[in-house]
Design an enzyme around this catalytic site. Structure first.
Site, PDB file in Angstrom:
ATOM      1  N   CYS A  78       0.828  -1.207   0.000  1.00 43.04           N
ATOM      2  CA  CYS A  78       0.000   0.000   0.000  1.00 43.04           C
ATOM      3  C   CYS A  78       0.869   1.267   0.000  1.00 43.04           C
ATOM      4  O   CYS A  78       1.461   1.583  -1.028  1.00 43.04           O
ATOM      5  CB  CYS A  78      -0.979  -0.062   1.169  1.00 43.04           C
ATOM      6  SG  CYS A  78      -2.412   0.989   0.897  1.00 43.04           S
ATOM      7  N   HIS A 173      -3.203  -5.341   1.816  1.00 39.32           N
ATOM      8  CA  HIS A 173      -2.513  -5.593   3.090  1.00 39.32           C
ATOM      9  C   HIS A 173      -2.602  -7.057   3.522  1.00 39.32           C
ATOM     10  O   HIS A 173      -3.460  -7.397   4.341  1.00 39.32           O
ATOM     11  CB  HIS A 173      -3.182  -4.765   4.205  1.00 39.32           C
ATOM     12  CG  HIS A 173      -2.974  -3.303   4.089  1.00 39.32           C
ATOM     13  ND1 HIS A 173      -1.897  -2.660   4.648  1.00 39.32           N
ATOM     14  CD2 HIS A 173      -3.712  -2.346   3.491  1.00 39.32           C
ATOM     15  CE1 HIS A 173      -1.975  -1.376   4.399  1.00 39.32           C
ATOM     16  NE2 HIS A 173      -3.071  -1.154   3.696  1.00 39.32           N
ATOM     17  N   GLU A 175      -0.805  -8.502   5.542  1.00 39.12           N
ATOM     18  CA  GLU A 175      -0.346  -8.622   6.940  1.00 39.12           C
ATOM     19  C   GLU A 175      -1.484  -8.548   7.959  1.00 39.12           C
ATOM     20  O   GLU A 175      -1.258  -8.778   9.142  1.00 39.12           O
ATOM     21  CB  GLU A 175       0.729  -7.558   7.243  1.00 39.12           C
ATOM     22  CG  GLU A 175       0.248  -6.116   7.393  1.00 39.12           C
ATOM     23  CD  GLU A 175      -0.018  -5.405   6.060  1.00 39.12           C
ATOM     24  OE1 GLU A 175       0.007  -6.057   5.002  1.00 39.12           O
ATOM     25  OE2 GLU A 175      -0.279  -4.189   6.101  1.00 39.12           O
TER      26      GLU A 175
HETATM   27  N1  GLN Z   1      -3.515   6.360   1.087  1.00 35.46           N
HETATM   28  C1  GLN Z   1      -2.258   6.044   1.711  1.00 35.46           C
HETATM   29  C2  GLN Z   1      -1.100   6.782   1.057  1.00 35.46           C
HETATM   30  O1  GLN Z   1      -1.256   7.529   0.182  1.00 35.46           O
HETATM   31  C3  GLN Z   1      -1.986   4.561   1.683  1.00 35.46           C
HETATM   32  C4  GLN Z   1      -2.950   3.826   2.577  1.00 35.46           C
HETATM   33  C5  GLN Z   1      -2.412   2.559   3.151  1.00 35.46           C
HETATM   34  O2  GLN Z   1      -1.190   2.314   3.228  1.00 35.46           O
HETATM   35  N2  GLN Z   1      -3.294   1.750   3.655  1.00 35.46           N
HETATM   36  O3  GLN Z   1       0.009   6.577   1.441  1.00 35.46           O
END
Ligand code: GLN
Length: 196
Positions: A78, A173, A175
């Site tokens: 992410c 994710h 994890e």
């Molecule tokens: N929206 C977040 C970003 O721009 C990422 C979100 C996340 O890691 N769950 O970093």
């Protein structure tokens, strides 16, 4: 073999727990000396603009870029995927990434209505059983350049997992869902790189 988890911000504890369950020794990385000790690194989910600022403030951004160029296996989830992207679309003003993955990612690409959702993904690289994936204000991989390979996409075809040599990235994710196969896949990369 010690596996690092970048611990500037985000859900680094959850990654550490998965890696330890798979038998890895984990080191939280906040300083260049800690980075120098690890054979692989996970960049967690969180907020990429904050991670970017902290990595530059802590003097970690340049050592991280050098490690990525030098072949250190790195897995980003992410916000971590955003950090690994060569191009970030919809970043905040001045936002930088570490780069390494020949991709363009769009931050918060699923919009506010569906900012978080869960789905099952086919990821043949990690096994036949679908991967249950949780997306939280997730980025989408909008462009996959010739050096990168798409590993998974959501139902409408948009790419959410990529690989390129030593680098691996997912928009979602693993994890937090009890899914260990992607970390296992990453640890194989770490072990293989260590043999070279
Ligand atoms: N929206 C977040 C970003 O721009 C990422 C979100 C996340 O890691 N769950 O970093």
């Amino acid at each position: 073999m010690i596996v690092g988890v970048l611990a500037l911000q985000g859900d680094f504890r959850e990654h550490a727990q998965v890696l330890r369950s798979l038998g890895a020794e984990v080191e939280f990385v906040r300083r260049p000396e800690e980075l120098a000790r690890v054979s692989g690194l996970v960049i967690p989910g969180g907020e990429s603009s904050v991670m970017d600022k902290l990595s530059r403030t802590f003097g970690l951004a340049e050592p991280l870029k050098a490690a990525i160029r030098g072949g250190l296996p790195v897995y980003g989830t992410c916000a971590g995927l955003i950090m690994l992207a060569d191009t970030v679309i919809d970043g905040i003003a001045g936002q930088q990434s570490l780069g390494g993955l020949d991709i363009a990612v769009r931050r918060n690409a699923f919009g506010s209505q569906t900012a978080s959702f869960e789905t099952d993904l086919d990821i043949p690289a990690v096994g036949e059983e679908p991967v249950h994936a949780v997306f939280i204000r997730a980025p989408i991989v909008e462009t996959v350049g010739p050096a990168a390979t798409a590993l998974a996409s959501v139902a409408d075809g948009r790419c959410v997992a990529v690989e390129q040599g030593n680098l691996l990235g997912t928009s979602f994710h693993p994890e937090i869902t009890g899914e260990y196969r992607i970390h296992e896949y990453f640890l194989t990369k770490v072990a293989t790189a260590g043999l070279n």
